[in-house]
Design an enzyme around this catalytic site. Structure first.
Site, PDB file in Angstrom:
ATOM      1  N   ARG A 297       0.831  -1.210   0.000  1.00  0.00           N
ATOM      2  CA  ARG A 297       0.000   0.000   0.000  1.00  0.00           C
ATOM      3  C   ARG A 297       0.863   1.257   0.000  1.00  0.00           C
ATOM      4  NH1 ARG A 297      -4.769  -2.325   4.071  1.00  0.00           N
ATOM      5  NH2 ARG A 297      -5.951  -3.313   2.374  1.00  0.00           N
ATOM      6  N   TYR A 441      -6.155  -1.115  -6.853  1.00  0.00           N
ATOM      7  CA  TYR A 441      -5.594  -2.338  -6.252  1.00  0.00           C
ATOM      8  C   TYR A 441      -4.962  -2.096  -4.888  1.00  0.00           C
ATOM      9  CZ  TYR A 441      -1.112  -1.328  -8.874  1.00  0.00           C
ATOM     10  OH  TYR A 441       0.037  -0.797  -9.428  1.00  0.00           O
ATOM     11  N   GLU A 442      -4.682  -3.221  -4.211  1.00  0.00           N
ATOM     12  CA  GLU A 442      -4.247  -3.219  -2.804  1.00  0.00           C
ATOM     13  C   GLU A 442      -5.277  -2.574  -1.879  1.00  0.00           C
ATOM     14  OE1 GLU A 442      -1.997  -5.141  -2.199  1.00  0.00           O
ATOM     15  OE2 GLU A 442      -1.090  -5.321  -4.158  1.00  0.00           O
ATOM     16  N   GLY A 443      -6.544  -2.753  -2.222  1.00  0.00           N
ATOM     17  CA  GLY A 443      -7.632  -2.155  -1.448  1.00  0.00           C
ATOM     18  C   GLY A 443      -8.005  -0.829  -2.053  1.00  0.00           C
ATOM     19  N   GLN A 448      -9.487   2.143   1.867  1.00  0.00           N
ATOM     20  CA  GLN A 448      -8.434   2.786   2.672  1.00  0.00           C
ATOM     21  C   GLN A 448      -9.044   3.795   3.638  1.00  0.00           C
ATOM     22  OE1 GLN A 448      -5.374   1.523   2.385  1.00  0.00           O
ATOM     23  NE2 GLN A 448      -6.210   0.253   0.734  1.00  0.00           N
TER      24      GLN A 448
END
Length: 598
Positions: A297, A441-443, A448
């Site tokens: 992240r 991506y990555e949440g 977030q």
């Protein structure tokens, strides 16, 4: 053809003058060998490498993309395999890695800068080693000594790469729904069966082996997130002597057809009785995976900065060269048919938004790297705890704010080109397409914001946010009486008050109605982001202003820094007011429509 020049001078300013790594050697002995001369040499060489080897492959890699072969493996675009070999031979994969396994042990702060350079030059390429770094971190922290010795040396030298496999067709962020199975074998290994999607760098032809880290569920594990374990699943089996063995039961089902990052292989991965090995504790796989996810992240946040920087550089070049109309205050190029468009205030507005964001975000990334180093290696337990608190708090903000702002800057830098920005040969449309994924991506960035509001603010009784408030207030107090810095201290003090008010509102109203927190979470994240970037600008200004007054060092550089920071403080920090108002509007209007009314 777009160009890229690594901002080495600005990076060295942050490392040596703002952060002053050498002043932390007593607390962080790992900094002892990272002398200013060595760091300068590393950044200079990295800048040359990415400009000469990687940037020229960016357009062609995007156009060619990756190819899925009949045997279920992936071929990368022309030149990528050779570039990766040169990257590995030069020792770049080992730069910040553990010396015990062949790494050079350079500070994470330096690694953050190298990561920015790589992505600016070639986002698709940078993702291959980027995924490996996260996998190495998980193995180094949660792997057994045997696993570390088996996998890390080859990964550190770049011969092997790594991935992280979370998402499945029916579940993204909600990992408790995953179905991939891990059946135990008599020898202690597991048979992994299932399908993963959206796996960046899932397969390629650049390394000898790929070490997949895969989330799966054992037969006797409970449902939900409490029953997930993490497994090491190599693409090729590894023989007892360390050599590459037969192919494991893992293959690529298909390549995703994507909007951008075409040069990176985003794969559907099929695991068919593939042999895997448990890493960390049974049913504690998410704990191990979060090591990779948090590192990823922060890395994705840097992608937002990196693409903002490279698109800014090209927009700036174009703005200086493109002749259109006359300045509103009279001709600035009287010998030519028109003035360069950089004379026009609206073009400057777009450029200044990018420049002021880039320089503050770079400072934030380097500071975050320093905090990561402190959380791992400080000789003082309280400082380790403090740094870990701040990194945890900042991670969703770095990811969400830097990628949202980075994408907006790419769009505006494309706008500087007018119609030419929409044409492929200039490269600006690729930066926009590539930057878009970083918000997803990555949440996703909405996730977030929820993580920030729902988990990070209340962690340890709100200890992290209180510690952050104190650090900013201390910096303001130290500089408040300096009239030369009032353009920085006054807006930041107003911004921190807005952030404190927003935090209190969430504490009171979010608990009463969780939808209030959900509806205001993105506004809160961006309000927090404005304060953090303003914090970085006051920090930088407090370093350069005394040097300007003493006519010490590169005063022209320092004066430009002050002007750029003043732009941010006057024109962007004021947005905390509107973001606070949006937050305090609550959830009523957001939730008012019945789903049939949409």
């Amino acid at each position: 053809m777009p160009r890229y020049t690594a901002p080495v001078k600005d990076a060295l300013f942050i490392i040596n003058e703002v952060l002053d790594l050498q002043s932390h050697v007593e607390d962080l002995p790992s900094y002892a060998e990272a002398t200013p001369d060595l760091i300068a040499a590393i950044l200079e060489e990295s800048g040359k490498f990415v400009s000469n080897e990687l940037a020229p492959l960016n357009l062609s890699g995007d156009e060619e993309g990756c190819t899925l072969l009949e045997d279920g493996t992936v071929k990368t675009p022309k030149g990528f395999k050779e570039a990766y070999q040169a990257y590995s031979e030069a020792g770049w994969p080992s730069l910040t890695q553990d010396p015990e396994f062949g790494g050079q042990g350079m500070p994470h702060a330096v690694g953050m800068i190298i990561e920015e350079f790589l992505v600016s030059a070639n986002h698709g390429f940078a993702m291959y080693p980027g995924l490996s770094s996260g996998a190495m971190a998980a193995i180094n922290i949660d792997g057994s000594q045997e696993q570390k010795e088996q996998y890390l040396p080859k990964m550190v030298e770049g011969s092997w790469t790594g991935t992280m496999n979370l998402t499945e067709p029916h579940c993204g962020t909600d990992l408790g729904m995953l179905r991939t199975k891990a059946e135990p074998n008599a020898d202690g290994s597991y048979n992994i069966t299932g399908t993963k999607i959206f796996i960046s760098s899932g397969d390629h032809d650049m390394s000898e082996n790929i070490i997949h880290l895969v989330l799966a569920r054992m037969p006797d594990s409970p449902a939900g997130t409490k029953g997930i374990s993490l497994f090491i699943v190599p693409k090729f089996h590894i023989n007892d002597d360390g050599s590459i063995g037969e192919r494991n039961g893992v293959s690529v089902g298909s390549l995703e057809e994507k909007m951008g990052i075409h040069a990176n292989s985003t794969c559907v991965m099929n695991y068919d009785q593939a042999t895997g090995y448990l890493i960390g504790e049974k049913n504690k796989g998410l704990n191990s995976m979060f090591i990779m996810m948090n590192a990823a992240r922060i890395g994705v946040g840097i992608q937002g900065l990196a693409l903002s920087e490279v698109s800014y550089q090209n927009a700036l070049d174009y703005a200086k060269d493109r002749l259109q109309m006359r300045s509103l205050t009279g001709p600035k190029n009287p010998e030519g048919p028109a003035d360069p468009i950089i004379v026009h205030p609206d073009v400057r507005r777009m450029l200044m938004n990018s420049k002021s964001f880039n320089e503050a975000s770079r400072c934030l990334a380097v500071w975050c790297g320093h905090l990561v180093e402190m959380s791992h290696n400080s000789t003082n337990e309280k400082r380790r705890e403090w740094a870990d608190d701040i990194v945890g708090l900042l991670t969703p903000i770095i990811k969400g704010v830097m990628t949202d702002e980075g994408f907006d800057n790419c769009v505006n830098n494309q706008q500087v080109f007018g119609g030419h920005g929409y044409v492929k040969e200039w490269g600006m449309e690729q930066f926009v397409r590539d930057a878009r994924i970083a918000q997803i991506y990555e949440g996703t960035n909405g996730i977030q914001a929820l993580d920030l509001v729902g988990r990070k603010l209340g962690a340890n009784g709100g200890r992290s946010i209180q510690r952050y408030f104190k650090s900013v207030q201390t910096l303001i107090a130290e500089n408040k009486e300096n009239d030369a810095l009032k353009d920085f201290t006054v807006p930041l003090e107003a911004g921190i008050k807005d952030l404190q008010q927003a935090t209190m509102w969430l504490m009171q109203n979010g608990m009463a109605n969780p939808d209030n927190a959900g509806a205001g979470s993105v506004a809160y994240m961006h309000l927090f982001g404005r304060v953090i970037l303003g914090h970085m600008w006051l920090w930088m200004a407090s370093v350069v202003q005394p040097k300007i007054e003493a006519s010490e060092g590169d005063t022209a550089f320092y004066k430009t820094k002050i002007k750029t920071g003043r732009y941010f403080m006057r024109r962007r920090m004021v947005e905390t007011k509107s973001l606070l108002a949006e937050l305090e509007a609550g959830c009523e209007d957001v939730m008012a429509l019945h789903e049939d009314e949409f």
